[in-house]
Scaffold this active site. Structure first.
Site, PDB file in Angstrom:
ATOM      1  N   GLY A   1      14.031   8.685  36.068  1.00 24.50           N
ATOM      2  CA  GLY A   1      14.986   7.771  36.674  1.00 24.50           C
ATOM      3  C   GLY A   1      14.401   6.983  37.821  1.00 24.50           C
ATOM      4  O   GLY A   1      13.193   6.945  38.019  1.00 24.50           O
ATOM      5  N   THR A   2      15.307   6.358  38.564  1.00 22.69           N
ATOM      6  CA  THR A   2      14.892   5.509  39.680  1.00 22.69           C
ATOM      7  C   THR A   2      15.577   5.999  40.944  1.00 22.69           C
ATOM      8  O   THR A   2      16.747   6.397  40.908  1.00 22.69           O
ATOM      9  CB  THR A   2      15.305   4.048  39.390  1.00 22.69           C
ATOM     10  OG1 THR A   2      14.707   3.667  38.149  1.00 22.69           O
ATOM     11  CG2 THR A   2      14.844   3.102  40.474  1.00 22.69           C
ATOM     12  N   VAL A   3      14.813   5.972  42.028  1.00 26.58           N
ATOM     13  CA  VAL A   3      15.382   6.393  43.309  1.00 26.58           C
ATOM     14  C   VAL A   3      15.612   5.167  44.182  1.00 26.58           C
ATOM     15  O   VAL A   3      14.708   4.346  44.358  1.00 26.58           O
ATOM     16  CB  VAL A   3      14.462   7.403  44.023  1.00 26.58           C
ATOM     17  CG1 VAL A   3      15.067   7.835  45.358  1.00 26.58           C
ATOM     18  CG2 VAL A   3      14.219   8.626  43.143  1.00 26.58           C
TER      19      VAL A   3
ATOM     20  N   ASP B   1       9.039  21.514  37.782  1.00 24.00           N
ATOM     21  CA  ASP B   1       8.303  20.252  37.792  1.00 24.00           C
ATOM     22  C   ASP B   1       7.653  20.050  39.166  1.00 24.00           C
ATOM     23  O   ASP B   1       7.717  18.977  39.744  1.00 24.00           O
ATOM     24  CB  ASP B   1       9.256  19.093  37.450  1.00 24.00           C
ATOM     25  CG  ASP B   1       8.499  17.819  37.086  1.00 24.00           C
ATOM     26  OD1 ASP B   1       7.285  17.908  36.796  1.00 24.00           O
ATOM     27  OD2 ASP B   1       9.111  16.742  37.096  1.00 24.00           O
TER      28      ASP B   1
ATOM     29  N   GLY C   1      11.395   3.923  44.319  1.00 22.70           N
ATOM     30  CA  GLY C   1      10.378   4.193  43.308  1.00 22.70           C
ATOM     31  C   GLY C   1      11.021   4.683  42.024  1.00 22.70           C
ATOM     32  O   GLY C   1      12.210   5.003  41.992  1.00 22.70           O
ATOM     33  N   SER C   2      10.214   4.715  40.981  1.00 27.98           N
ATOM     34  CA  SER C   2      10.719   5.198  39.698  1.00 27.98           C
ATOM     35  C   SER C   2       9.830   6.310  39.203  1.00 27.98           C
ATOM     36  O   SER C   2       8.615   6.268  39.386  1.00 27.98           O
ATOM     37  CB  SER C   2      10.691   4.073  38.660  1.00 27.98           C
ATOM     38  OG  SER C   2      11.631   3.108  39.012  1.00 27.98           O
ATOM     39  N   GLY C   3      10.423   7.289  38.575  1.00 24.37           N
ATOM     40  CA  GLY C   3       9.642   8.380  38.006  1.00 24.37           C
ATOM     41  C   GLY C   3       9.966   8.515  36.540  1.00 24.37           C
ATOM     42  O   GLY C   3      10.507   7.595  35.926  1.00 24.37           O
TER      43      GLY C   3
END
Ligand SMILES: Nc1ncnc2c1ncn2[C@@H]1O[C@H](COP(=O)(O)OP(=O)(O)OP(=O)(O)O)[C@@H](O)[C@H]1O
Length: 394
Positions: free
Chosen positions: A21-23, A258, A16-18
């Site tokens: 960044g991207t995981v 966060d 997934g992406s937040g």
């Protein structure tokens, strides 16, 4: 484009992406161990010195070790972007986890039993999509954006509860929210992928009192769903674990900054893991308050002092926890706003509707805790995560 190799890690798929960044699911080529790799991106191009400095800061996270905190194994720089290598959690976000119900699991189990993969597990993406779409009333961006054929996750691990008797009555029909499309996130809202669907709340407003936010009415079926005893039990248990994680990171001088539902995962053993702690501070320190033109952190969960740019301590995370709890009890955030300025004004100046005014049959103890957590003055809140834990255990 997805890289194939990041340092010694072979990238297998995108989880997934937040906002930052991207995981990726990746394999450590040296040990053959599966890991989650978060590659920071999307910000202004970082020179390699800045990236290395950030990575050195991330290294401090690798010293932390707690059952409710995602373990950071390694850090590095890939093409001038810092990355973090973490324990791979085979699980669901907190919101997805609370959405699961015994009946759904059993039907998933029977329909999937014929098409089980070789490992005998179900696809996490199926679980996430089903949970988000059918019960919480929105299709989360993360489940919608997860790649097909995503990670493996054995849903049967959650299937111990007996199914609820009147499932049919409580399900959302085709005219209900499950059929709706996911809401596009406005960039200013930050990157929480568990965004709620505002279209869920259609009934007229009531006004609770002078200076208070109007109270929108909820459907009886939705409230009944939110108050399902099995769901409330899971919520309390998860909150206790989050308190343990927060107590630990605060004791190590870190503030999460966060905290939001998508940064809280629950694994197959119902163990809660807190993710992304401290990253916001390192990014704020290194890249200014913005990355990719956005403030680091998700506005919706930010404490008044965080909005004002004041020094933060653990009580700011407790405020975010209160917003999460409020949302999970009412199905909506404490403050509805159409712009960042509107949101900030409301967070700083107005009182949210009482949880029990929206959800009359909500758990009073949890409602009390939520309201004390979202007090505007840090001194008026619970002062430590331990205090919250005690209040929840009473
Ligand atoms: N350690 C992990 N194990 C398994 N999945 C993970 C892990 N860390 C993140 N993920 C998944 O990867 C996806 C993207 O995570 P990411 O942290 O980038 O996004 P986010 O939390 O939505 O936003 P933000 O970057 O603002 O925190 C999420 O769906 C999350 O559940």
């Amino acid at each position: 484009m997805r890289p194939n190799l990041i340092g010694p890690y072979r990238v297998l798929e995108t989880l997934g992406s937040g906002g930052i960044g991207t995981v990726y699911r990746a394999l450590d080529a040296r040990s053959n161990e599966a890991v989650a790799l978060k590659l920071l991106s999307g910000g202004p191009a970082m020179d390699s010195r800045a990236a290395k400095r950030l990575v050195r800061e991330f290294e401090t996270l690798a010293d932390l070790s707690h059952p409710n905190v995602v373990k950071v194994y390694d850090t590095g720089v890939f093409q001038s972007s810092p990355y973090l290598v973490m324990e791979l959690i085979e699980g669901l976000t907190l919101r997805e986890y609370l959405s699961l119900r015994g009946e759904e699991l059993l039907s998933q189990a029977s329909s999937a039993s014929n098409s089980k993969s070789a490992s005998g597990s179900f696809l996490r993406t199926q679980a996430a999509a089903s949970a988000s779409a059918s019960v919480e009333g929105s299709v989360s961006r993360e489940s919608a954006s997860s790649e097909a054929g995503g990670g493996l996750f054995d849903l049967s691990a959650f299937a111990e509860e007996a199914p609820s008797e009147d499932m049919a009555a409580m399900r959302f029909g085709s005219s209900g929210s499950a059929a709706r499309l996911p809401v596009q996130m406005e960039p200013w809202l930050g990157s929480d992928s568990d965004e709620l669907d505002p279209l869920d709340f259609e009934l007229p407003y009531d006004v609770a009192g002078p200076g208070a936010e109007p109270v929108k009415r909820e459907t009886a079926a939705r409230l009944e769903e939110l108050n399902r005893p099995e769901r409330v039990g899971r919520l309390k248990d998860a909150l206790l674990q989050i308190c343990e994680a927060l107590a630990y990171i605060h004791a190590h001088g870190l503030v999460h900054r966060d905290l939001k539902p998508s940064n809280i995962m629950v694994d197959e053993d119902r163990q809660v893991r807190l993710m992304d702690f401290g990253l916001a501070k390192f990014l704020a320190d290194d890249a200014g308050m913005t990355l990719d033109g956005r403030m680091v952190g998700t506005f919706r969960y930010m404490s008044p002092e965080q909005i004002l740019g004041e020094p933060l301590d653990g009580r700011s995370d407790l405020y975010s926890l209160g917003v999460i709890l409020y949302e999970l009890m009412t199905g909506r955030p404490p403050f509805d706003a159409k712009s960042p300025v509107d949101l900030w004004h409301k967070v700083l100046e107005t009182e949210p509707p009482p949880v029990l005014a929206i959800n009359q049959n909500g758990d009073p103890q949890l409602a009390r805790v939520a309201h004390r957590l979202i007090r505007k003055e840090p001194d008026d809140r619970f002062q430590t995560a331990e205090e919250v834990y005690e209040a929840l255990s009473e």
